[in-house]
Design an enzyme around this catalytic site. Sequence first.
Site, PDB file in Angstrom:
ATOM      1  N   TYR A   1     -53.814  11.192  -1.739  1.00  0.00           N
ATOM      2  CA  TYR A   1     -54.530  11.536  -0.489  1.00  0.00           C
ATOM      3  C   TYR A   1     -55.907  12.128  -0.795  1.00  0.00           C
ATOM      4  CZ  TYR A   1     -55.479  14.178   3.840  1.00  0.00           C
ATOM      5  OH  TYR A   1     -56.048  14.721   4.970  1.00  0.00           O
TER       6      TYR A   1
ATOM      7  N   ASP B   1     -49.112   8.098 -17.057  1.00  0.00           N
ATOM      8  CA  ASP B   1     -48.680   9.455 -16.761  1.00  0.00           C
ATOM      9  C   ASP B   1     -49.564  10.468 -17.490  1.00  0.00           C
ATOM     10  OD1 ASP B   1     -46.961  11.935 -16.855  1.00  0.00           O
ATOM     11  OD2 ASP B   1     -45.613  10.581 -15.788  1.00  0.00           O
TER      12      ASP B   1
ATOM     13  N   PHE C   1     -56.376  15.706 -10.162  1.00  0.00           N
ATOM     14  CA  PHE C   1     -55.562  15.804  -8.942  1.00  0.00           C
ATOM     15  C   PHE C   1     -54.096  15.502  -9.196  1.00  0.00           C
ATOM     16  CE2 PHE C   1     -59.804  14.476  -7.742  1.00  0.00           C
ATOM     17  CZ  PHE C   1     -60.132  15.410  -6.787  1.00  0.00           C
TER      18      PHE C   1
ATOM     19  N   TYR D   1     -43.738  25.528  -6.856  1.00  0.00           N
ATOM     20  CA  TYR D   1     -44.985  24.758  -6.715  1.00  0.00           C
ATOM     21  C   TYR D   1     -46.199  25.692  -6.811  1.00  0.00           C
ATOM     22  CZ  TYR D   1     -48.989  22.631  -4.462  1.00  0.00           C
ATOM     23  OH  TYR D   1     -50.268  22.213  -4.194  1.00  0.00           O
TER      24      TYR D   1
ATOM     25  N   PHE E   1     -57.514  25.092   1.143  1.00  0.00           N
ATOM     26  CA  PHE E   1     -56.734  25.580   2.271  1.00  0.00           C
ATOM     27  C   PHE E   1     -55.972  24.354   2.833  1.00  0.00           C
ATOM     28  CE2 PHE E   1     -57.282  30.132   2.483  1.00  0.00           C
ATOM     29  CZ  PHE E   1     -58.035  30.279   1.323  1.00  0.00           C
ATOM     30  N   ASN E   2     -55.982  24.037   4.099  1.00  0.00           N
ATOM     31  CA  ASN E   2     -55.088  22.951   4.564  1.00  0.00           C
ATOM     32  C   ASN E   2     -55.860  21.656   4.840  1.00  0.00           C
ATOM     33  OD1 ASN E   2     -53.688  25.545   4.981  1.00  0.00           O
ATOM     34  ND2 ASN E   2     -52.101  24.267   5.857  1.00  0.00           N
TER      35      ASN E   2
END
Length: 339
Positions: free
Chosen positions: A11, A58, A80, A149, A178-179
Amino acid sequence: MKILLTGGAGYIGSHVLVCCLQAGHDVCVLDNFSNSSPEAITRVEALCERKVHVERGDIRDIALLRRILSEGGFDAVLHFAGVKAVGESVAKPLKYYDINVAGSITLAQAMQEAGVYRLVFSSTAAVYGDQSAMPLTETSALGQAASPYGRSKRMVEQVFEDLQMSDPRFGIAILRYFNPVGAHPSGRIGEDPRGEPANLVPYAMQVAVGQREVLSVFGDDYPTSDGTGVRDYIHIMDLAQGHLAALDYLVSTSEYRVWNLGTGRGHSVKEVINCLNEVTGKVLPLRIVERRPGDTAQCWADPSKAVADLDWHATRGLHDMLADHWRWQQQNPDGYGKR
Ligand code: NAD
Ligand code: UD1
């Protein structure tokens, strides 16, 4: 610059990939597609009219990383790749420490061997303690994160800080997100969660397109203006541009630096839902349920350090985020399709 982007099909990575290509950088993506689709890269290529070199593999594969980094002539790595499901991390902590922590160590080892010293790392606001006053600054107290996590991300920050101290050739930017919400305004790339979405906006979007019946609001008795949880939602394109700003910063300095990437503004769950009703022209069916274990009442950033150091700030508001996310959701109700 020549950039290695781990997790570049995901994403956040796919949106950063667009920004990198549009800024003229040459990018190689390393991804094992465990939580993404090669279709995301195909779409970025079409959007940017550029080819992207992709290595399927990987981040824990040291031989692969040695080959990619020693042959590549890279100027920087944007990292990421990782796993991010809070609930799963409680059930499978070893998976989280292995991929997020051991994977990041393997990457840093291969970078050091190859003489690649610029690194930008995806961290999270979940590293802050939940007793801190709002807004959160980079010096706010770091708590005992609520999940393996969150702890895995904090551990990687510490590993990278120690690494930079021991080898000052490294320039390392830690970005505490943040979100992230929203999608590229074209509607061609966006968030494609597997299974039941864990986060508010992807879940609400699936309710809005009729794939799920009702949105559960996790508690309306928090000490906030309307009783629901408050978060700092940031448009994915603003977040993506923050990475380019951090990269620019590392061109002229070799330091370990931490920045919050948020808007500085909190929105409650009810505000998000009201805005989503406006954007979609629907009224989402809701039910109020118990608080979700591990949730905090409120969490928003003081982004002024990033503004000062990076000359970066978020320009898009909640309506833009939800409108862009909705466009992606409507045009791609099944995400990138079967994986
Ligand atoms: P994502 O799952 O969409 O992307 C991660 C990518 O990494 C995927 O393409 C996946 O296939 C790949 N990957 C996973 N394990 C790998 C491995 N062992 N080797 C190679 N590739 C691997 O997640 P995202 O939302 O894009 O998040 C990117 C990073 O940002 C993650 O490290 C995440 O923890 C962090 N982060 C995300 C959020 C968020 O809300 N999305 C918030 C804070 C931090
Ligand atoms: C969650 C993770 C956090 C991670 C972040 C990535 C938890 C406990 N935290 O943060 O570690 O870094 O995602 O973006 O999972 N909500 C509902 N109904 C839902 C889903 C969420 O009411 O179906 C509420 C939550 O209680 C919260 C707000 O919506 O108040 C945002 O939740 P979410 O999108 O899951 O993000 P965070 O909890 O902030």
